[in-house]
Scaffold this active site. Sequence first.
Site, short mmCIF file in Angstrom:
data_model
loop_
_atom_site.label_atom_id
_atom_site.label_comp_id
_atom_site.label_asym_id
_atom_site.label_seq_id
_atom_site.Cartn_x
_atom_site.Cartn_y
_atom_site.Cartn_z
N THR A 65 37.99 -123.62 49.84
CA THR A 65 37.75 -124.38 51.17
C THR A 65 38.58 -123.48 52.21
O THR A 65 38.35 -123.59 53.29
CB THR A 65 38.35 -125.94 51.08
OG1 THR A 65 37.66 -126.53 50.22
CG2 THR A 65 38.57 -126.56 52.40
N ASP A 109 30.74 -128.28 50.76
CA ASP A 109 31.73 -128.23 49.45
C ASP A 109 30.83 -129.06 48.46
O ASP A 109 29.95 -129.97 48.74
CB ASP A 109 32.80 -129.25 49.75
CG ASP A 109 34.24 -128.72 48.83
OD1 ASP A 109 33.70 -127.82 47.98
OD2 ASP A 109 35.23 -128.80 49.29
N THR A 158 32.49 -125.65 42.13
CA THR A 158 33.33 -125.49 40.85
C THR A 158 32.41 -125.15 39.60
O THR A 158 32.69 -124.86 38.48
CB THR A 158 34.16 -126.57 40.46
OG1 THR A 158 33.54 -127.82 40.66
CG2 THR A 158 35.30 -126.38 41.37
N ARG A 217 47.22 -124.57 44.48
CA ARG A 217 47.19 -125.68 44.52
C ARG A 217 48.34 -126.62 43.78
O ARG A 217 49.15 -127.15 44.07
CB ARG A 217 45.87 -126.71 44.64
CG ARG A 217 46.23 -128.20 44.94
CD ARG A 217 44.85 -129.15 44.68
NE ARG A 217 43.92 -128.80 45.75
CZ ARG A 217 42.79 -128.56 45.56
NH1 ARG A 217 42.30 -128.72 44.42
NH2 ARG A 217 42.09 -128.50 46.46
N1 LIG Z 1 45.01 -117.48 48.67
C1 LIG Z 1 45.81 -118.39 48.98
N2 LIG Z 1 46.99 -118.20 49.58
C2 LIG Z 1 47.92 -119.29 49.96
N3 LIG Z 1 47.45 -120.52 49.66
C3 LIG Z 1 46.52 -120.89 49.11
C4 LIG Z 1 45.72 -119.85 48.69
N4 LIG Z 1 44.71 -120.35 48.00
C5 LIG Z 1 44.85 -121.84 48.09
N5 LIG Z 1 46.12 -121.98 48.63
C6 LIG Z 1 46.81 -123.23 48.56
O1 LIG Z 1 46.07 -124.08 47.82
C7 LIG Z 1 45.45 -125.18 48.48
C8 LIG Z 1 44.12 -125.56 47.84
O2 LIG Z 1 43.23 -124.61 48.31
P1 LIG Z 1 41.71 -124.99 48.62
O3 LIG Z 1 41.57 -126.41 49.06
O4 LIG Z 1 41.07 -123.87 49.54
O5 LIG Z 1 41.08 -124.62 47.13
P2 LIG Z 1 39.56 -124.94 46.75
O6 LIG Z 1 39.28 -123.84 45.94
O7 LIG Z 1 38.87 -125.23 48.02
O8 LIG Z 1 39.68 -126.57 45.75
P3 LIG Z 1 38.63 -127.38 45.27
O9 LIG Z 1 37.69 -126.71 44.48
O10 LIG Z 1 39.35 -128.75 44.64
O11 LIG Z 1 37.84 -127.80 46.67
C9 LIG Z 1 45.52 -125.01 49.89
O12 LIG Z 1 45.76 -126.07 50.77
C10 LIG Z 1 46.53 -123.95 50.03
O13 LIG Z 1 47.77 -124.36 50.53
MG LIG Z 2 37.88 -127.26 48.15
#
Ligand SMILES: Nc1ncnc2c1ncn2[C@@H]1O[C@H](COP(=O)(O)OP(=O)(O)OP(=O)(O)O)[C@@H](O)[C@H]1O
Ligand SMILES: [Mg+2]
Length: 333
Positions: A65, A109, A158, A217
Amino acid sequence: MVPQNAKKSSPDPVLDATLRPRNWQEFIGQKKLKANLWVAIEAAKSRGEPLDHLLFYGPPGLGKTSLAHLIAAEMGAALTPTTGPAIERTGDLAAILTNLAEKSVLFIDEIHRLAKPVEELLYPALEARSLHIILGRGPGARTLELQLPTFTLIAATTRPAMLSAPLRSRFGTTWRLDFYEAPEIEQILERSSRLLNITLAAEARRLIAVSSRATPRTANRLLKRVRDLAQTRGETVVSPDTAREALRMLEVDAEGLEPTDRRLLTALIEQFRGGPVGLKTLAAATAEDEGTIEDVYEPYLLQLGFIERTPRGRTATAKAYAHLGKGAVARLL
Ligand SMILES: Nc1ncnc2c1ncn2[C@@H]1O[C@H](COP(=O)(O)OP(=O)(O)OP(=O)(O)O)[C@@H](O)[C@H]1O
Ligand SMILES: [Mg+2]
């Protein structure tokens, strides 16, 4: 059929939003992916064209995201966020698509949870930016074709295996997000602790990083819990002892495993003599949701090399036996 009700939404959306990287530099790690995306973005910008449709996949909390938001910002494009299960009917998708601004980004998503008719309506929209609306029913029905604005679909999942082949083939590029290296997680913790007004002793930061399932996360979530304990202890700089104690209270072990991970491994070893055992059977034995095991727990256990997936099911490796202690090995003999 794999159940589709796996727990998916983030456990702490407010924390996610607070700590989400605001710009490209703040997005740590995933170097190859970032470099490739950067080239694609720059090229599209210089041609004055939108980016090709993109699919991100990988375990929860790795930054899918966050990347979608950063790409839209980099393209100077508006982002319309939605999720697969939120688009219930074809009419919902038609409304979203016809309201998109020119050259904007549509972020879907959990795209693996799109209803079939909705997915089918999406195909021509992705290929030719056209929307086929059927008016009326039966022999008198007519198809109306609408031209849509130029847009880029960024989708995240996922569960890439649950996407149909026709949907998968409509993305220009597909990217897998990998687990993070410990030093990268430490960098993320450094930034997060600054934003949350916490000072961490270096060893405390290292301890949180190695316990974070290589997942940003999770690292942020653990950081918040460590902060709570430090506060009750009146610490201005979080000590390694406090970090250790907070992790112990959360029952997170030195490999970052949580009680559920250990329960899964224990069941695999004790009830099924190390496997192979099918996902369904393992889920029933541990009273866990099949989808949650597959999405949330299994990827990290695979990454650690604690389990293996074979055509006949999951097996526990020697590493898993070693981690759970001598007793587990003795029971195998
Ligand atoms: N590469 C990164 N650098 C810094 N912070 C990150 C990074 N990736 C993720 N984060 C942190 O982790 C949190 C979760 O990331 P994100 O929501 O983008 O994950 P996602 O892959 O979309 O998860 P989901 O599959 O549950 O939707 C973000 O809010 C951020 O604070
Ligand atoms: Mg996400």
